[in-house]
Design a protein around this motif. Structure first.
Motif, PDB file in Angstrom:
ATOM      1  N   SER A   1      24.115  76.636  74.295  1.00  0.00           N
ATOM      2  CA  SER A   1      22.721  76.415  73.900  1.00  0.00           C
ATOM      3  C   SER A   1      21.765  76.843  75.007  1.00  0.00           C
ATOM      4  N   VAL A   2      20.561  77.253  74.553  1.00  0.00           N
ATOM      5  CA  VAL A   2      19.552  77.742  75.481  1.00  0.00           C
ATOM      6  C   VAL A   2      18.180  77.140  75.179  1.00  0.00           C
ATOM      7  N   ALA A   3      17.328  77.149  76.207  1.00  0.00           N
ATOM      8  CA  ALA A   3      15.967  76.633  76.096  1.00  0.00           C
ATOM      9  C   ALA A   3      14.988  77.690  76.577  1.00  0.00           C
ATOM     10  N   LYS A   4      13.723  77.450  76.273  1.00  0.00           N
ATOM     11  CA  LYS A   4      12.644  78.358  76.643  1.00  0.00           C
ATOM     12  C   LYS A   4      12.384  78.371  78.150  1.00  0.00           C
ATOM     13  N   THR A   5      12.431  77.197  78.783  1.00  0.00           N
ATOM     14  CA  THR A   5      12.029  77.107  80.185  1.00  0.00           C
ATOM     15  C   THR A   5      13.195  76.715  81.089  1.00  0.00           C
ATOM     16  N   ASN A   6      12.963  76.809  82.377  1.00  0.00           N
ATOM     17  CA  ASN A   6      14.004  76.440  83.340  1.00  0.00           C
ATOM     18  C   ASN A   6      14.023  74.932  83.614  1.00  0.00           C
ATOM     19  N   GLY A   7      13.294  74.157  82.819  1.00  0.00           N
ATOM     20  CA  GLY A   7      13.315  72.699  82.958  1.00  0.00           C
ATOM     21  C   GLY A   7      12.820  72.240  84.318  1.00  0.00           C
ATOM     22  N   THR A   8      11.709  72.825  84.753  1.00  0.00           N
ATOM     23  CA  THR A   8      11.134  72.567  86.085  1.00  0.00           C
ATOM     24  C   THR A   8      12.168  72.732  87.195  1.00  0.00           C
ATOM     25  N   GLY A   9      12.892  73.861  87.102  1.00  0.00           N
ATOM     26  CA  GLY A   9      13.830  74.232  88.148  1.00  0.00           C
ATOM     27  C   GLY A   9      15.190  73.572  88.076  1.00  0.00           C
ATOM     28  N   THR A  10      15.571  73.035  86.898  1.00  0.00           N
ATOM     29  CA  THR A  10      16.867  72.355  86.779  1.00  0.00           C
ATOM     30  C   THR A  10      17.898  73.163  85.996  1.00  0.00           C
ATOM     31  N   ARG A  11      17.494  74.290  85.410  1.00  0.00           N
ATOM     32  CA  ARG A  11      18.398  75.083  84.564  1.00  0.00           C
ATOM     33  C   ARG A  11      18.565  76.486  85.124  1.00  0.00           C
ATOM     34  N   SER A  12      19.732  77.057  84.871  1.00  0.00           N
ATOM     35  CA  SER A  12      20.013  78.432  85.272  1.00  0.00           C
ATOM     36  C   SER A  12      19.749  79.386  84.112  1.00  0.00           C
ATOM     37  N   ARG A  13      19.469  80.627  84.460  1.00  0.00           N
ATOM     38  CA  ARG A  13      19.187  81.669  83.477  1.00  0.00           C
ATOM     39  C   ARG A  13      20.440  81.979  82.658  1.00  0.00           C
ATOM     40  N   ALA A  14      20.269  82.042  81.337  1.00  0.00           N
ATOM     41  CA  ALA A  14      21.362  82.429  80.442  1.00  0.00           C
ATOM     42  C   ALA A  14      21.352  83.929  80.200  1.00  0.00           C
ATOM     43  N   GLY A  15      20.155  84.483  80.041  1.00  0.00           N
ATOM     44  CA  GLY A  15      20.018  85.903  79.742  1.00  0.00           C
ATOM     45  C   GLY A  15      18.653  86.181  79.157  1.00  0.00           C
ATOM     46  N   ARG A  16      18.541  87.331  78.476  1.00  0.00           N
ATOM     47  CA  ARG A  16      17.276  87.771  77.904  1.00  0.00           C
ATOM     48  C   ARG A  16      17.283  87.547  76.395  1.00  0.00           C
ATOM     49  N   VAL A  17      16.197  86.980  75.874  1.00  0.00           N
ATOM     50  CA  VAL A  17      16.048  86.730  74.436  1.00  0.00           C
ATOM     51  C   VAL A  17      15.817  88.054  73.724  1.00  0.00           C
ATOM     52  N   ARG A  18      16.636  88.336  72.712  1.00  0.00           N
ATOM     53  CA  ARG A  18      16.501  89.564  71.920  1.00  0.00           C
ATOM     54  C   ARG A  18      15.926  89.295  70.538  1.00  0.00           C
ATOM     55  N   ALA A  19      16.231  88.114  69.982  1.00  0.00           N
ATOM     56  CA  ALA A  19      15.713  87.746  68.660  1.00  0.00           C
ATOM     57  C   ALA A  19      15.875  86.243  68.488  1.00  0.00           C
ATOM     58  N   VAL A  20      15.091  85.697  67.565  1.00  0.00           N
ATOM     59  CA  VAL A  20      15.171  84.274  67.227  1.00  0.00           C
ATOM     60  C   VAL A  20      15.177  84.183  65.710  1.00  0.00           C
ATOM     61  N   ASP A  21      16.135  83.422  65.169  1.00  0.00           N
ATOM     62  CA  ASP A  21      16.156  83.215  63.725  1.00  0.00           C
ATOM     63  C   ASP A  21      16.477  81.749  63.424  1.00  0.00           C
ATOM     64  N   ALA A  22      16.595  81.420  62.172  1.00  0.00           N
ATOM     65  CA  ALA A  22      16.805  80.021  61.782  1.00  0.00           C
ATOM     66  C   ALA A  22      18.127  79.471  62.307  1.00  0.00           C
TER      67      ALA A  22
END
Length: 128
Positions: free
Chosen positions: A100-121
């Motif tokens: 699972s991924v989130a929009k933000t780094n959680g005020t510096g608590t999360r590591s980068r997963a990658g680059r968003v290419r698309a969002v769907d349901a």
């Protein structure tokens, strides 16, 4: 300097030494931390390297088992609390779990997963 026979490989599939006492499940994000692979989680300093092809259990010391991970673009779950939206396409997204991924780094608590290419349901398409 003269000619050289430079060896190449496809560049999507690599094997990584696993951290001690971890299980990485097929289909989950594989991250590197201090030279050892584990599943994606909320932490800093992780580097996402791909998706696990198979479930591997390392019940031994660090490096006793290897995991194959494949880089590419995959649909991951969208975090319910900090969701990735259509306006985030092209931006980085951040790990909130093994798949699972989130929009933000959680005020510096999360590591980068990658680059968003698309969002769907059904989730977020992320290039790792």
């Amino acid at each position: 300097m003269g000619e050289r026979n430079t060896i190449s490989r496809e560049g999507r599939r690599f094997s990584y030494p696993m951290a001690a006492g971890v299980t990485i499940y097929a289909g989950n994000v594989v991250v590197m931390q201090s030279g050892a692979a584990k599943e994606g989680l909320v932490a800093t300093g992780l580097v996402a390297v791909g998706i696990a092809e198979a479930t591997v259990v390392n019940s031994g010391a660090a490096g006793a088992s290897m995991i194959d991970a494949v880089a590419g673009t995959y649909r991951l779950d969208n975090d319910a609390v900090d969701p990735v939206g259509l306006t985030d396409i092209g931006n980085d997204c951040y790990l909130t779990g093994p798949a699972s991924v989130a929009k933000t780094n959680g005020t510096g608590t999360r590591s980068r997963a990658g680059r968003v290419r698309a969002v769907d349901a059904d989730g977020v398409w992320v290039t790792i």
